[in-house]
Write a protein that holds these residues in place. Structure first.
Motif, short mmCIF file in Angstrom:
data_model
loop_
_atom_site.label_atom_id
_atom_site.label_comp_id
_atom_site.label_asym_id
_atom_site.label_seq_id
_atom_site.Cartn_x
_atom_site.Cartn_y
_atom_site.Cartn_z
N ARG A 293 0.66 -1.18 -0.01
CA ARG A 293 -0.12 0.03 -0.04
C ARG A 293 0.89 1.24 0.07
NH1 ARG A 293 -3.26 -3.11 3.59
NH2 ARG A 293 -5.38 -3.81 2.59
N ALA B 168 -1.52 -1.33 -7.62
CA ALA B 168 -3.00 -1.39 -7.55
C ALA B 168 -3.64 -2.67 -6.89
CB ALA B 168 -3.51 -1.02 -8.94
N THR B 169 -2.87 -3.81 -7.19
CA THR B 169 -3.28 -5.20 -6.94
C THR B 169 -1.98 -6.05 -6.05
OG1 THR B 169 -4.48 -5.15 -8.98
CG2 THR B 169 -4.21 -7.08 -7.94
N GLU C 273 -7.51 -6.30 -4.49
CA GLU C 273 -7.33 -4.84 -5.26
C GLU C 273 -7.07 -3.88 -4.23
OE1 GLU C 273 -7.01 -4.67 -8.26
OE2 GLU C 273 -7.54 -6.59 -8.70
N LEU C 274 -6.16 -3.00 -4.13
CA LEU C 274 -5.94 -1.80 -3.23
C LEU C 274 -6.75 -0.64 -3.50
CD1 LEU C 274 -2.09 -2.47 -2.80
CD2 LEU C 274 -3.71 -3.41 -1.37
N ALA C 275 -7.28 -0.23 -2.62
CA ALA C 275 -8.07 0.90 -2.69
C ALA C 275 -7.31 2.28 -2.86
CB ALA C 275 -9.17 1.20 -1.64
#
Length: 141
Positions: free
Chosen positions: A94, A100-101, A139-141
């Motif tokens: 993060r 992003a993933t 999936e990262l926010a």
């Protein structure tokens, strides 16, 4: 669990843990356990009482972070250390611009463990070093 988890350059300790768990315990051929990604990966090492007890690595590729080689000594499984290693790897992903993933290849018996941490299984079951695996993603926010 009072372990310390940190990014490390102590590859000898990481490889020793991986050898014990993957090669000796699970029968993974040593030639498949170490690979070219080790040189460029970010390695995490968990310590307790100055002794290495768990490890993981993160390989970055474009907008993808792949967590792998996650292992914990047998007598410390079920203590939350594995989850702590994954959370530490996720925090690094993060904090890395452009990621992003997050992806990992989970041994089939560990699918529920990773699902509880927010990963979703994707794709078919496949053989990796003689052990059934399935890809998992977040999936990262």
């Amino acid at each position: 669990m009072t372990a310390v988890i940190e990014i490390t350059q102590d590859f000898t300790a990481c490889y020793a843990l991986r050898h014990k768990v993957f090669v000796q315990e699970q029968g993974v051929p040593e030639s498949e356990e170490l690979d070219a990604h080790d040189a460029s990966a970010t390695h995490l090492l968990a310590w307790q009482n100055h002794a290495p007890i768990g490890t993981a690595r993160i390989v970055f590729d474009g907008d993808l972070a792949k967590i792998g080689r996650v292992c914990v000594l047998p007598d410390l499984r079920g203590t939350g250390l594995g989850a702590d290693l994954i959370r530490a790897a996720l925090a690094i992903a993060r904090d890395t611009p452009g990621i992003a993933t997050v992806k990992l290849g989970a041994q089939i018996q560990a699918l529920g463990f990773y699902e509880k941490l927010g990963f979703s299984a994707t794709g078919p079951v496949y053989d990796d070093a003689g052990i059934d695996h399935r890809d998992m993603v977040m999936e990262l926010a």
